[in-house]
Design an enzyme around this catalytic site. Structure first.
Site, PDB file in Angstrom:
ATOM      1  N   GLU A   1       5.624  -3.283   1.001  1.00  0.00           N
ATOM      2  CA  GLU A   1       5.686  -3.028  -0.440  1.00  0.00           C
ATOM      3  C   GLU A   1       4.917  -1.739  -0.691  1.00  0.00           C
ATOM      4  OE1 GLU A   1       7.616  -4.591  -2.324  1.00  0.00           O
ATOM      5  OE2 GLU A   1       8.085  -6.279  -1.016  1.00  0.00           O
TER       6      GLU A   1
ATOM      7  N   CYS B   1       1.703   0.578  -8.608  1.00  0.00           N
ATOM      8  CA  CYS B   1       2.749   1.164  -7.767  1.00  0.00           C
ATOM      9  C   CYS B   1       4.060   1.345  -8.520  1.00  0.00           C
ATOM     10  CB  CYS B   1       2.971   0.313  -6.520  1.00  0.00           C
ATOM     11  SG  CYS B   1       3.457  -1.395  -6.846  1.00  0.00           S
TER      12      CYS B   1
ATOM     13  N   GLY C   1       0.819  -1.203   0.000  1.00  0.00           N
ATOM     14  CA  GLY C   1       0.000   0.000   0.000  1.00  0.00           C
ATOM     15  C   GLY C   1       0.851   1.251   0.000  1.00  0.00           C
ATOM     16  N   SER C   2       0.335   2.311   0.572  1.00  0.00           N
ATOM     17  CA  SER C   2       1.009   3.599   0.527  1.00  0.00           C
ATOM     18  C   SER C   2       2.081   3.705   1.598  1.00  0.00           C
ATOM     19  CB  SER C   2      -0.005   4.729   0.730  1.00  0.00           C
ATOM     20  OG  SER C   2      -0.505   4.717   2.062  1.00  0.00           O
TER      21      SER C   2
ATOM     22  N   VAL D   1       0.531   4.675   5.076  1.00  0.00           N
ATOM     23  CA  VAL D   1      -0.001   3.567   5.879  1.00  0.00           C
ATOM     24  C   VAL D   1       1.118   2.611   6.267  1.00  0.00           C
ATOM     25  CG1 VAL D   1      -1.680   1.681   5.949  1.00  0.00           C
ATOM     26  CG2 VAL D   1      -2.244   3.813   4.767  1.00  0.00           C
ATOM     27  N   GLY D   2       2.145   2.510   5.417  1.00  0.00           N
ATOM     28  CA  GLY D   2       3.277   1.660   5.748  1.00  0.00           C
ATOM     29  C   GLY D   2       3.927   2.055   7.064  1.00  0.00           C
TER      30      GLY D   2
END
Length: 459
Positions: free
Chosen positions: A212, A246, A190-191, A194-195
């Site tokens: 990732e 991504c 994800g982003s 949020v990571g």
């Protein structure tokens, strides 16, 4: 199916792992075989779900999600036995006779949190890796791709050992509850925003993680390269899945005055692939929801739409768009776009392009369309990114022998193929030395001068 509480699911999975059910290689192979059968038998259902969530054409769904995932699972299945064998290593002379080796040990119960943009591939590929490594898995599909999320839950329960897999559905609240659980590894796609939340949650339990993420992956185009071919490949890489990828080229740096010609070629490539009216093309996808649409629509005001620029909120449609006259300080150049908008920025030299990239966070991918091998070497050695693709975007993630992952803000850790086994395993070190003959007497106290001479000579 009655919804299982997250805490109960984690406890159940941990107990199943502790019982040793998932460690035998035949069990792991059986799960991979079941996943392959699932894809073969339910491919059409998967494609329909992806069309419902993202407007994907069936051909694109098979290329980038269904067949992609099948190839990954086949690769794992083919090499699983050899990759999991103990690996011998050298034993120093002062410890002989002895054997030294490493073996891959499954971590236990792992969490896989998937994104909306490739909601089948980016869930199933890590799940396959986790099962191949001998773990139990709790899966959280994205709530923003509900048709695929529901189907993934149905299929995993139907085809896999249901004692080894659990699925959690929901949004932020359910994800937060899941992250609070004590598991053995968290795999998140994800982003970067949020990571960071995932990393903080993992730190509370000293849980390992694979992140990732994304970022602004540049495409750098030099004059002297084939601009038509470069444009075809950039357009394909950028506008697949309506730019919601991504590793899509996020922007183009046009070196040495090639901006105008390259922009024209990009426009021609868009027309060749999606026609004069991409809104009517069966091969062009849609934005996932209105929130994403509104965010992307704001970027359209950050430059001149040399190609495209059209939009329709009711249909979640944004045309394949190429922006020129873009300020490097504008939002479209500061933030990850994650949509079908491609800024083209002129730079004078390749050295300027390198400097431009290095002033930002390290990207997930970097793409070079170079006129010489020396230019390739400069990009390869003077920049840092998760991966580099010369002459083609996206395709490196389809090479089974290459690890897929980012660096810094674009990710932590990698997976695919044998790297998935590494991600979901602990490489345990083992030294096996027989008790007799006891060749270690020289290290026992008292340390006489003779023993010290022997120790120094052997070491």
């Amino acid at each position: 199916m009655e919804t299982e509480k997250t805490t109960d699911a984690v406890e159940r999975l941990r107990a199943y792992f502790s019982a040793g059910k998932t460690k035998p290689i035949p069990w792991r192979q059986a799960q991979l075989d079941a996943l392959l059968a699932m894809i073969e038998e339910r491919g059409r259902d998967i494609a329909d779900a992806l069309e419902a969530d993202l407007g994907k054409a069936a051909a694109e769904s098979y290329l980038t999600e269904i067949d992609f995932t099948k190839a990954e699972i086949k690769h794992l299945r083919r090499h699983l036995s050899s990759w999991t064998r103990p690996k011998r290593t050298h034993t120093p002379s002062y410890l002989r006779p002895a054997r030294s080796y490493t073996l891959l040990e499954p971590l236990g119960t792992v969490t896989v949190i998937g994104p909306f943009n490739y909601p089948f591939q980016l869930v199933l590929c890590p799940v396959a890796g986790a099962l191949a490594a001998g773990n139990t898995v709790i899966v959280k599909p994205s709530e923003h791709s509900p048709a695929t999320a529901e189907l993934v839950e149905q299929l995993l329960v139907e085809y896999l050992d249901e004692e080894a897999v659990a699925v959690v559905q929901g949004g932020v609240e359910e994800t937060s509850e899941l992250l609070a659980q004590r598991v053995d590894h968290i795999f998140f796609t994800g982003s970067s925003r949020v990571g960071k939340i995932v990393a903080k949650a993992a730190a509370e339990n000293l849980t390992g993680y694979t992140l990732e993420l994304g970022g602004k992956s540049p495409a750098i185009v030099e004059p002297g390269s084939d601009l038509k071919a470069a444009a075809n490949r950039i357009v394909w890489g950028k506008f697949t899945n309506a730019g919601q990828t991504c590793i899509a080229p996020d922007y183009v740096l046009a070196v040495g005055g090639c901006e105008e010609e390259l922009t024209e070629e990009l426009g021609e490539a868009v027309r060749r692939m999606f026609g004069n009216s991409p809104a009517e093309s069966p091969d062009y996808g849609r934005i996932v929801n209105t929130d994403s649409f509104d965010r992307l629509a704001r970027y359209l005001d950050d430059g001149k739409a040399a190609v495209g620029g059209g939009r329709n909120r009711d249909r979640l449609y944004i045309a394949p768009t190429v922006l020129t006259d873009v300020s490097v300080d504008s939002p479209v150049m500061r933030e990850e776009i994650f949509g079908p908008i491609l800024p083209v920025v002129p730079v004078e030299t390749l050295e300027d392009a390198v400097g431009f990239v290095n002033r930002g966070e390290k990207p997930l991918s970097l793409y070079g369309f170079c006129a010489s091998e020396s230019s390739k070497r400069k990009l390869l050695t003077r920049t840092s990114s998760g991966a580099v693709g010369f002459g083609i975007p996206l395709a490196h993630c389809g090479v089974p022998g290459l690890p897929f992952g980012g660096v810094g803000h674009s990710g932590q850790g990698s997976y695919h193929g044998k790297y998935s086994l590494e991600a979901f395993s602990h490489r345990k070190s083992v030294l096996d030395k027989p008790l007799m003959p006891d060749t270690m007497a020289f290290v026992y106290a008292p340390w006489t001068s003779f023993k010290q001479k022997v120790m120094r000579k052997l070491m």
